[in-house]
Structures are given as structure tokens and as C-alpha cells.
Write an enzyme that holds these catalytic residues in place. Structure first.
Site, mmCIF file in Angstrom:
data_model
loop_
_atom_site.group_PDB
_atom_site.id
_atom_site.type_symbol
_atom_site.label_atom_id
_atom_site.label_comp_id
_atom_site.label_asym_id
_atom_site.label_seq_id
_atom_site.Cartn_x
_atom_site.Cartn_y
_atom_site.Cartn_z
ATOM 1 N NE ARG A 134 -16.571 -4.576 1.117
ATOM 2 C CZ ARG A 134 -16.656 -5.864 1.452
ATOM 3 N NH1 ARG A 134 -17.801 -6.516 1.348
ATOM 4 N NH2 ARG A 134 -15.588 -6.511 1.899
ATOM 5 C CG HIS A 173 -4.301 -5.363 1.696
ATOM 6 N ND1 HIS A 173 -4.464 -4.003 1.530
ATOM 7 C CD2 HIS A 173 -5.192 -5.736 2.657
ATOM 8 C CE1 HIS A 173 -5.410 -3.570 2.351
ATOM 9 N NE2 HIS A 173 -5.861 -4.601 3.052
ATOM 10 C CB CYS A 221 -6.461 -2.831 5.913
ATOM 11 S SG CYS A 221 -6.764 -4.607 6.124
ATOM 12 C CD GLU A 227 -2.867 -1.196 0.035
ATOM 13 O OE1 GLU A 227 -3.033 -0.149 -0.628
ATOM 14 O OE2 GLU A 227 -3.433 -2.273 -0.242
#
Length: 208
Positions: A89, A166, A142, A79
């Protein structure tokens, strides 16, 4: 040198999370002259912050590499940026679903990873591990942890390097998804573990 590696407990109905295993398997090992500390964070807003900040204050790591599961991704994703926003979500593991809120009110809009992300990607490719630079860590736990770690670096002066990686599903997570639509990609656990070790090695070389 001290290196902190964090993973997460299972979430979203999954029974396992490979990043929990990664943190536990790396805890206590040495890479070069560096001592590695592995810790598992709860997938709960608020609690994850408490555990992370307590861990950073106790260990005072030179390097922090946070690792999370990204269902649907097919390679290691390193990232680039964490944004000061939560827009979950799905609910966390205590049923909280936070939407459109800042992680740290009044703090910077975003922080860039301070890991040598391009060098890590290059070394992973040399080792035969598929990897790419990602420009979104999402807006769930995250990104939350990545932002908090970088904010800690900016305000407290440590860790000197911090960032997020990730990883995809591991194969055993795919078994119960067969026959239920498109089967998501996976990567063997050993390759994911090796990827995090490589990231540590490259980060250490950068600091020395």
C-alpha cells in the site's frame, strides 16, 4: 531451546516502532531454559529477506515469533496465515512499492502459523491482555516476513514453530496525531512486551 523474536525499524513516517524496542528488550534474556535472541529487520523488500534468512541460519531457532506494528488495530492480533503475495500500500523504506508479485515464485499459495495461536490468545486473556486471531497479516513487510519464515521451516526443517503477532500503536505515537481526525487506538508498551513474553512461554510449553 532457542527463541528468535524479530521486530522492525520505524516505517511510514513514524519516528519509532514499538516492535524494534520489543526485539531489543528481549534480546539476551532467558525464559525458562530457553535463550531469547532479538533482532531488528529493515522495512525493505529484499533486504529483510536477506537479514531474516541469515539470522535463521546463524541461530537455528526452535521457535520464531515475528512482531510487527499494525496502525489502527486496538488489540494484540495473532496472525493465522501468510500468503505468497506482495501488494504494498505504501513504499518500503527505500522507496520501493511492489505490487501483485509473489514472495517466492512457485512456492505454496499460503502457510498457516505453526504457533499454538488459540492457546496463546487464551493465555493472553487470562493475563488481562486483549487479543484476537487475525486472518490477514496484510500484504506488506509483515506478511512477507511471516511467509518467508514459514517457508524456511517447510524447506529447511527449522524453526519448528513460527508465526507472527501484530501490536497496536503505543501512546507516545498518538500525540502528534491528536487534532488530525480520529485518534487511532493504542496500547501501553509494557503490555505489548508482556504479550510477546506470554507467546514465548506458551510456545515453549507446546514444544516440551
Amino acid at each position: 531451546m532457542k527463541v528468535l523474536v524479530t521486530g522492525f525499524e520505524p516505517f511510514g513516517g513514524e519516528k519509532i516502532n514499538p516492535t524494534e524496542r520489543i526485539a531489543k528488550d528481549l534480546d539476551g534474556i532467558k525464559i525458562g531454559d530457553a535463550q531469547v535472541f532479538g533482532r531488528v529487520l529493515p522495512v525493505v523488500f529484499g533486504k529483510a529477506k536477506e537479514v531474516l534468512e541469515k539470522t535463521l541460519e546463524e541461530i537455528k531457532p526452535d521457535i520464531a515469533i515475528h512482531v510487527g506494528l499494525a496502525p489502527g488495530r486496538s488489540a494484540i492480533s495473532i496472525e493465522r496465515i501468510a500468503v505468497n503475495a506482495i501488494d504494498a500500500r505504501i513504499p518500503d523504506n527505500e522507496g520501493k512499492k511492489i505490487e501483485d508479485e509473489p514472495i517466492v515464485p512457485g512456492a505454496p499459495t499460503a502457510y498457516f502459523s505453526t504457533l499454538p495461536i488459540k492457546k496463546i490468545m487464551k493465555k493472553l486473556h487470562e493475563r488481562g491482555i486483549p487479543a484476537y486471531i487475525s486472518n490477514s497479516a496484510g500484504l506488506y513487510l509483515c506478511n512477507y516476513v511471516m511467509y518467508l519464515s514459514l517457508h524456511h521451516s517447510a524447506t529447511k526443517g527449522y524453526p519448528k514453530m513460527s508465526g507472527f503477532i501484530h501490536v497496536p500503536y503505543i501512546p507516545e505515537q498518538i500525540i502528534d496525531k491528536i487534532g488530525k481526525g480520529q485518534v487511532p487506538p493504542s496500547m501501553c508498551y509494557e503490555m505489548e512486551l508482556e504479550a510477546v513474553k506470554v507467546a514465548i512461554e506458551v510456545a515453549l510449553e507446546e514444544l516440551l
